[in-house]
Enzyme design. Structure first.
Site, PDB file in Angstrom:
ATOM      1  N   SER A  15       0.863  -1.188   0.000  1.00  0.00           N
ATOM      2  CA  SER A  15       0.000   0.000   0.000  1.00  0.00           C
ATOM      3  C   SER A  15       0.898   1.236   0.000  1.00  0.00           C
ATOM      4  O   SER A  15       2.129   1.108   0.019  1.00  0.00           O
ATOM      5  CB  SER A  15      -0.901  -0.028   1.226  1.00  0.00           C
ATOM      6  OG  SER A  15      -0.114  -0.106   2.388  1.00  0.00           O
ATOM      7  N   LEU A  17       1.648   3.381  -2.283  1.00  0.00           N
ATOM      8  CA  LEU A  17       2.528   3.604  -3.433  1.00  0.00           C
ATOM      9  C   LEU A  17       2.207   4.920  -4.129  1.00  0.00           C
ATOM     10  O   LEU A  17       2.953   5.368  -4.990  1.00  0.00           O
ATOM     11  CB  LEU A  17       2.374   2.457  -4.450  1.00  0.00           C
ATOM     12  CG  LEU A  17       3.015   1.131  -4.084  1.00  0.00           C
ATOM     13  CD1 LEU A  17       2.813   0.134  -5.216  1.00  0.00           C
ATOM     14  CD2 LEU A  17       4.499   1.310  -3.805  1.00  0.00           C
ATOM     15  N   ASP A  73      -7.508  11.400  -0.496  1.00  0.00           N
ATOM     16  CA  ASP A  73      -7.121  11.423  -1.912  1.00  0.00           C
ATOM     17  C   ASP A  73      -7.990  12.398  -2.724  1.00  0.00           C
ATOM     18  O   ASP A  73      -7.532  12.942  -3.724  1.00  0.00           O
ATOM     19  CB  ASP A  73      -7.203  10.020  -2.525  1.00  0.00           C
ATOM     20  CG  ASP A  73      -5.893   9.261  -2.347  1.00  0.00           C
ATOM     21  OD1 ASP A  73      -4.827   9.910  -2.339  1.00  0.00           O
ATOM     22  OD2 ASP A  73      -5.924   8.029  -2.189  1.00  0.00           O
ATOM     23  N   GLU A 152     -10.899  -7.684   0.924  1.00  0.00           N
ATOM     24  CA  GLU A 152     -11.883  -6.599   0.848  1.00  0.00           C
ATOM     25  C   GLU A 152     -12.066  -6.033  -0.549  1.00  0.00           C
ATOM     26  O   GLU A 152     -13.132  -5.545  -0.891  1.00  0.00           O
ATOM     27  CB  GLU A 152     -11.487  -5.430   1.770  1.00  0.00           C
ATOM     28  CG  GLU A 152     -11.638  -5.699   3.229  1.00  0.00           C
ATOM     29  CD  GLU A 152     -10.336  -6.170   3.871  1.00  0.00           C
ATOM     30  OE1 GLU A 152      -9.488  -6.737   3.137  1.00  0.00           O
ATOM     31  OE2 GLU A 152     -10.189  -5.980   5.077  1.00  0.00           O
ATOM     32  N   LYS A 226      11.751  -6.256 -19.781  1.00  0.00           N
ATOM     33  CA  LYS A 226      11.517  -7.518 -19.080  1.00  0.00           C
ATOM     34  C   LYS A 226      10.122  -7.530 -18.445  1.00  0.00           C
ATOM     35  O   LYS A 226       9.362  -8.496 -18.576  1.00  0.00           O
ATOM     36  CB  LYS A 226      12.593  -7.671 -17.997  1.00  0.00           C
ATOM     37  CG  LYS A 226      12.528  -8.954 -17.222  1.00  0.00           C
ATOM     38  CD  LYS A 226      13.724  -9.003 -16.266  1.00  0.00           C
ATOM     39  CE  LYS A 226      13.596 -10.140 -15.277  1.00  0.00           C
ATOM     40  NZ  LYS A 226      14.652 -10.106 -14.276  1.00  0.00           N
ATOM     41  N   CYS A 384     -10.866  26.293  12.583  1.00  0.00           N
ATOM     42  CA  CYS A 384     -11.928  25.562  13.268  1.00  0.00           C
ATOM     43  C   CYS A 384     -11.633  25.469  14.775  1.00  0.00           C
ATOM     44  O   CYS A 384     -11.737  26.477  15.453  1.00  0.00           O
ATOM     45  CB  CYS A 384     -12.132  24.206  12.595  1.00  0.00           C
ATOM     46  SG  CYS A 384     -13.835  23.640  12.775  1.00  0.00           S
ATOM     47  N   MET A 387      -9.496  28.296  15.778  1.00  0.00           N
ATOM     48  CA  MET A 387     -10.186  29.563  16.023  1.00  0.00           C
ATOM     49  C   MET A 387     -10.859  29.538  17.383  1.00  0.00           C
ATOM     50  O   MET A 387     -10.802  30.505  18.153  1.00  0.00           O
ATOM     51  CB  MET A 387     -11.239  29.829  14.950  1.00  0.00           C
ATOM     52  CG  MET A 387     -12.092  31.036  15.286  1.00  0.00           C
ATOM     53  SD  MET A 387     -13.765  30.986  14.622  1.00  0.00           S
ATOM     54  CE  MET A 387     -14.738  30.936  16.087  1.00  0.00           C
ATOM     55  N   HIS A 510     -12.869  25.645   6.939  1.00  0.00           N
ATOM     56  CA  HIS A 510     -11.590  25.009   6.583  1.00  0.00           C
ATOM     57  C   HIS A 510     -11.079  25.514   5.233  1.00  0.00           C
ATOM     58  O   HIS A 510     -11.386  24.907   4.200  1.00  0.00           O
ATOM     59  CB  HIS A 510     -11.772  23.493   6.505  1.00  0.00           C
ATOM     60  CG  HIS A 510     -12.030  22.855   7.827  1.00  0.00           C
ATOM     61  ND1 HIS A 510     -11.048  22.266   8.572  1.00  0.00           N
ATOM     62  CD2 HIS A 510     -13.169  22.741   8.546  1.00  0.00           C
ATOM     63  CE1 HIS A 510     -11.561  21.796   9.700  1.00  0.00           C
ATOM     64  NE2 HIS A 510     -12.857  22.071   9.706  1.00  0.00           N
ATOM     65  N   GLU A 512      -8.226  25.188   4.065  1.00  0.00           N
ATOM     66  CA  GLU A 512      -7.243  24.238   3.488  1.00  0.00           C
ATOM     67  C   GLU A 512      -7.872  23.277   2.484  1.00  0.00           C
ATOM     68  O   GLU A 512      -7.188  22.753   1.614  1.00  0.00           O
ATOM     69  CB  GLU A 512      -6.523  23.475   4.606  1.00  0.00           C
ATOM     70  CG  GLU A 512      -7.322  22.391   5.330  1.00  0.00           C
ATOM     71  CD  GLU A 512      -8.188  22.903   6.476  1.00  0.00           C
ATOM     72  OE1 GLU A 512      -8.526  24.105   6.481  1.00  0.00           O
ATOM     73  OE2 GLU A 512      -8.550  22.097   7.362  1.00  0.00           O
TER      74      GLU A 512
HETATM   75  N1  GLN Z   1     -14.408  20.117  17.720  1.00  0.00           N
HETATM   76  C1  GLN Z   1     -14.818  21.374  17.197  1.00  0.00           C
HETATM   77  C2  GLN Z   1     -16.279  21.370  16.791  1.00  0.00           C
HETATM   78  O1  GLN Z   1     -16.862  20.352  16.586  1.00  0.00           O
HETATM   79  C3  GLN Z   1     -13.944  21.793  16.029  1.00  0.00           C
HETATM   80  C4  GLN Z   1     -14.025  20.874  14.850  1.00  0.00           C
HETATM   81  C5  GLN Z   1     -12.887  21.050  13.879  1.00  0.00           C
HETATM   82  O2  GLN Z   1     -11.837  21.583  14.227  1.00  0.00           O
HETATM   83  N2  GLN Z   1     -13.052  20.564  12.651  1.00  0.00           N
HETATM   84  O3  GLN Z   1     -16.856  22.420  16.656  1.00  0.00           O
END
Ligand code: GLN
Length: 533
Positions: A15, A17, A73, A152, A226, A384, A387, A510, A512
């Site tokens: 796995s 890879l 992914d 699986e 080969k 999240c 903050m 988020h 990101e």
């Molecule tokens: N645990 C916090 C909430 O549920 C923050 C969740 C998170 O950081 N994704 O609000």
């Protein structure tokens, strides 16, 4: 409208890879040739989705705009293609069985015995096709999780075999990724594991069309010949994937060996013009030739496993390249941060990010980190839970609300500055019940967030149950931590900023998840800009 073409990516030998990166790289090249492509991941585990999994199990849980909790992914797929994925792009065995069992209960199978073949395999095939319903895409690339030979993954492999038979070889192609290990004692690269893994696939009735060989060292043509001979694959369809310094280099390595052309030729699709990779190459040039260099701390509680913060790490790479800046990300365990060592742990960093998370472990270290960043005017991005920790810290130390907390951690706190959302109070089930996916946010003009986005209306992805407690709105604002981003429909606070600070931004969402190579996330871009100073 031409038929949709299907490419399956399987893995053998071990796995990890990098099937996800190969799938994303191939998709990128096909996209750069003008095809519309999507990538799908089929995961063989029985969880309905990875939302209930601890990040130590499979790394980060990635969230799509439509609110699906998915495999990490999918993050790579979006970062490479710059096209959003959806619920249909990630299917697990749990979800497959759930649909089949629901149908059985409704009586849809008309008295038949419900079996793996045909009922489970039919449902898998339906899900594979669902991702391109309405012929949205020219090509669907489906990555089969796990390793060939796993119990699986058998129903998935069988479904691929059936689809190949049903759709014909020109519409359905299998790329098999294997490992060619290098034995330093004899100085040789060994092909036997690849041969065995292809044999394993053949036993299930699938002849792979293309082989991608992961290797630490470049392979010579003799080895490729080969492998081609013993595995019954064209020589030009044996591609090496040698270790590179960045995953974003992989599409370039693949195009050099004509992986895209081989795939298109086998699918009977035209490949006249060269792929347009200008923007991609420009990104790589910037990434490799930084003019600045900084150290950013990532404070979290899963730092032993960097995959737990995959999208954050990738967002740093995108925003670093945009700022022509090399970023050294220092992973710091929040459980190791105390009053008496905070300076030692965090001193010397150009910026600090406090990561998302759940539960009480390491929370005080995160709160101390927010305090350190606030008091020392160090650029800070809280995501999240990050903050929420900044809010708790501000409440305790600036507003003097002694013992202020989130009710997630202390449900008896006198000052619940972070509290459970109203709509969450009656929910008991854990799976898929958070506030998930894209929500609107309106940004105040005189804010760091506005400087970054350059607009007042945004949509960002969420994954949380708790929120800033509105009751404290005015008190925070009056004392210098301003709610500058608000959801226009629910009034939930989405962005908090410390006004009198170089750059201190906390976001309930988020960012990101939506940073890509071609469009790095504006908050990360400006955070890094502030860190460079
Ligand atoms: N645990 C916090 C909430 O549920 C923050 C969740 C998170 O950081 N994704 O609000």
């Amino acid at each position: 409208m031409a038929d949709v073409k299907y490419v399956f990516v399987t893995g053998g030998v071990t796995s990890s890879l990098g099937k996800g990166i190969i799938s994303a790289s191939l998709a990128k090249l096909l996209q750069a040739r003008g095809y519309s492509v999507t990538i799908q991941k089929l995961d063989p585990y029985i969880n309905v989705d990875p939302g209930t999994l601890n990040p130590y199990e499979h790394g980060e849980c990635y969230v799509t705009l439509d609110g699906a909790e998915t495999d990490l992914d999918l993050g790579h797929y979006e970062r490479f293609l710059n096209v959003p994925t959806s619920q249909a792009n990630n299917v697990t065995t749990g979800r497959i069985y759930q649909s089949v069992i629901n149908k059985e209960r409704k009586g849809d199978y008309l008295g038949k015995t419900v079996q793996v073949i045909p009922h489970i395999t039919d449902e898998i095939k339906r899900r594979i096709k669902l991702v391109t319903s309405g012929n949205k895409f020219d090509i669907v690339i489906t990555e089969i999780g796990g390793t060939v030979g796993d119990i699986e993954s058998l129903p998935y492999i069988e479904s691929v075999r059936q689809l190949k038979w049903e759709l014909g070889t020109q519409n359905c192609l299998v790329v098999h990724l294997t490992l060619v290990p290098y034995l330093s004692s004899t100085g040789e690269s060994k092909t036997k594991p690849t041969q065995h893994s292809v044999k394993e696939l053949l036993e299930t009735g699938i002849q792979p069309d293309v082989l991608v060989l992961r290797t630490e060292r470049p392979l010579n043509q003799d080895i490729k010949r080969k492998v081609a001979l013993f595995c019954n694959v064209e020589e030009s369809a044996v591609i090496e994937s040698v270790d590179v310094s960045t995953i974003y280099e992989v599409p370039i390595k693949m195009v050099e060996q004509g992986l895209d052309k081989t795939v298109l030729r086998k699918l009977a699709l035209p490949f006249d013009a060269e792929p347009d990779l200008a923007e991609w190459r420009e990104f790589l040039t910037k990434l490799k030739n930084p003019k600045h260099s900084i150290k950013v701390g990532l404070v979290g509680k899963y730092v032993e496993l960097p995959d737990a913060y995959k999208s954050i790490a990738e967002s740093f790479i995108h925003s670093g390249a945009m700022n022509e800046c090399a970023i050294e990300v220092v992973y710091i365990h929040s459980e190791d941060i105390f009053e008496n060592n905070v300076e030692k742990k965090l001193g010397g960093l150009n910026g600090i990010l406090v990561a998302p998370g759940f539960g009480s472990r390491g929370i005080e270290g995160k709160i101390l980190t927010a305090k350190y960043a606030r008091e020392n005017n160090i650029p800070f991005l809280g995501i999240c839970l990050g903050m929420q920790c900044a809010v708790i810290e501000f409440a305790r130390n600036v507003l003097k609300l002694d013992g202020a907390h989130s009710t997630e951690i202390n449900h008896k706190t006198k000052y619940p500055v972070i509290d459970l959302m109203e709509e969450q109070k009656s929910i008991i089930d854990k799976g898929g019940t958070m506030r998930l996916g894209g929500y609107k946010c309106v940004i105040a003009k005189n804010s760091k967030a506005y400087e970054a986005y350059g607009k007042t209306e945004i949509i960002e992805r969420h994954r949380h149950r708790y929120e800033f407690n509105d009751k404290y709105f005015e008190e925070f604002k009056k004392n210098g931590m301003a709610p500058v981003g608000i959801n226009p429909d629910s009034n939930l606070v989405e962005i908090m900023e410390i006004t009198d600070h170089k750059w201190f931004v906390g976001v309930q969402f988020h960012p990101e998840y939506s940073s890509t190579v071609i469009s790095p996330h504006p908050l990360f871009v400006n955070f890094i800009k502030a860190c460079i100073g």
